[in-house]
Design an enzyme around this catalytic site. Sequence first.
Site, PDB file in Angstrom:
ATOM      1  N   HIS A 203      28.604  44.457  44.001  1.00 28.30           N
ATOM      2  CA  HIS A 203      27.745  44.527  42.902  1.00 28.30           C
ATOM      3  C   HIS A 203      28.035  45.537  41.897  1.00 28.30           C
ATOM      4  O   HIS A 203      28.316  46.577  42.270  1.00 28.30           O
ATOM      5  CB  HIS A 203      26.269  44.842  43.360  1.00 28.30           C
ATOM      6  CG  HIS A 203      25.239  44.809  42.253  1.00 28.30           C
ATOM      7  ND1 HIS A 203      24.716  43.286  42.013  1.00 28.30           N
ATOM      8  CD2 HIS A 203      24.639  45.873  41.753  1.00 28.30           C
ATOM      9  CE1 HIS A 203      23.978  43.852  41.008  1.00 28.30           C
ATOM     10  NE2 HIS A 203      23.829  44.896  40.799  1.00 28.30           N
TER      11      HIS A 203
ATOM     12  N   GLN B 211      35.077  47.445  37.002  1.00 34.86           N
ATOM     13  CA  GLN B 211      36.096  46.543  37.701  1.00 34.86           C
ATOM     14  C   GLN B 211      37.211  47.659  38.261  1.00 34.86           C
ATOM     15  O   GLN B 211      37.739  47.059  39.511  1.00 34.86           O
ATOM     16  CB  GLN B 211      36.555  45.534  36.921  1.00 34.86           C
ATOM     17  CG  GLN B 211      35.486  44.368  36.797  1.00 34.86           C
ATOM     18  CD  GLN B 211      36.043  43.013  36.959  1.00 34.86           C
ATOM     19  OE1 GLN B 211      36.948  42.644  36.641  1.00 34.86           O
ATOM     20  NE2 GLN B 211      35.219  42.209  37.785  1.00 34.86           N
TER      21      GLN B 211
ATOM     22  N   ASN C  33      38.597  40.231  41.888  1.00 33.42           N
ATOM     23  CA  ASN C  33      38.508  40.972  43.066  1.00 33.42           C
ATOM     24  C   ASN C  33      39.049  40.132  44.395  1.00 33.42           C
ATOM     25  O   ASN C  33      39.512  40.853  45.073  1.00 33.42           O
ATOM     26  CB  ASN C  33      37.007  41.023  43.567  1.00 33.42           C
ATOM     27  CG  ASN C  33      36.275  42.107  42.901  1.00 33.42           C
ATOM     28  OD1 ASN C  33      36.415  43.286  43.098  1.00 33.42           O
ATOM     29  ND2 ASN C  33      35.561  41.939  41.726  1.00 33.42           N
TER      30      ASN C  33
HETATM   31  C1  GRF Z   1      32.342  41.464  39.564  1.00 35.88           C
HETATM   32  O1  GRF Z   1      32.010  42.214  38.458  1.00 35.88           O
HETATM   33  C2  GRF Z   1      31.297  41.672  40.722  1.00 35.88           C
HETATM   34  O2  GRF Z   1      30.710  42.834  40.838  1.00 35.88           O
HETATM   35  C3  GRF Z   1      30.332  40.683  40.533  1.00 35.88           C
HETATM   36  O3  GRF Z   1      31.001  39.573  39.942  1.00 35.88           O
HETATM   37  C4  GRF Z   1      32.246  39.828  39.414  1.00 35.88           C
HETATM   38  C5  GRF Z   1      33.378  39.212  39.783  1.00 35.88           C
HETATM   39  O4  GRF Z   1      34.462  39.351  39.194  1.00 35.88           O
HETATM   40  N1  GRF Z   1      29.561  40.372  41.805  1.00 35.88           N
HETATM   41  P1  GRF Z   1      35.741  38.643  39.752  1.00 35.88           P
HETATM   42  O5  GRF Z   1      35.548  37.254  39.592  1.00 35.88           O
HETATM   43  O6  GRF Z   1      36.162  39.360  41.059  1.00 35.88           O
HETATM   44  O7  GRF Z   1      36.730  39.052  38.506  1.00 35.88           O
END
Ligand code: GRF
Length: 207
Positions: free
Chosen positions: A115, A177, A20
């Site tokens: 989330h 994702q 993210n």
């Molecule tokens: C994501 O699935 C988000 O929804 C949750 O933690 C994960 C983080 O993924 N809160 P990344 O580290 O951004 O790949």
Amino acid sequence: MNNPERTCGLAVLVSGNGSNLQAIINRIESGDLNARIACVISNCPDAYALRRAKAHGIPAVIHENSAYASRREYDAALVEILRGYGVKLVVLAGFMRILSNVMVEAFPNAIMNIHPALLPSFPGLHAQQQALDYGVKFTGCTVHFVDCGTDTGPIILQSVVPVEQADTEESLSARIQIEEHRAFPEAIRLFVEGKLAIDGRLVRIQS
Ligand code: GRF
């Protein structure tokens, strides 16, 4: 090129992979999101997200859990770090810690979380597995402001993902994702452009 004096300073808090974070970086670098990431902060020293930050010249700060006796002390030190970087919006992108009221009160309506479920369904850990176990036909992701509860703050954006019969936690997480990487930068864009009006639990998006 963004003018650092005029763009909204973000802090992205992470604990793991940072996909993210990468989506937010990409959207800023494409010129489509007028913000700057002032710092990336991790409570895990070996988080891959820290490498992503460094690769893009973003200050990467390790703020470890073990150095503090309580959640409130950890958060008080975190607030100092964030103030030092001039942060206006705190973005929780896979930050595996619950914030205390110290952080929530220091950044009122200025902390966002993503989330991997359609809140208020399936809050907390393993939201994708919770959705599979319950047998829902649709799940997704939610970007929300952070209050003192767990995944309870006012909802900004949601995106729906159909559940397939053959889904595993991994396959469902991967499809969610894809939506996270679109929704999170979009919610940040709405915030930095002043288009989010909060009225109690309701977040109204102004055009
Ligand atoms: C994501 O699935 C988000 O929804 C949750 O933690 C994960 C983080 O993924 N809160 P990344 O580290 O951004 O790949």
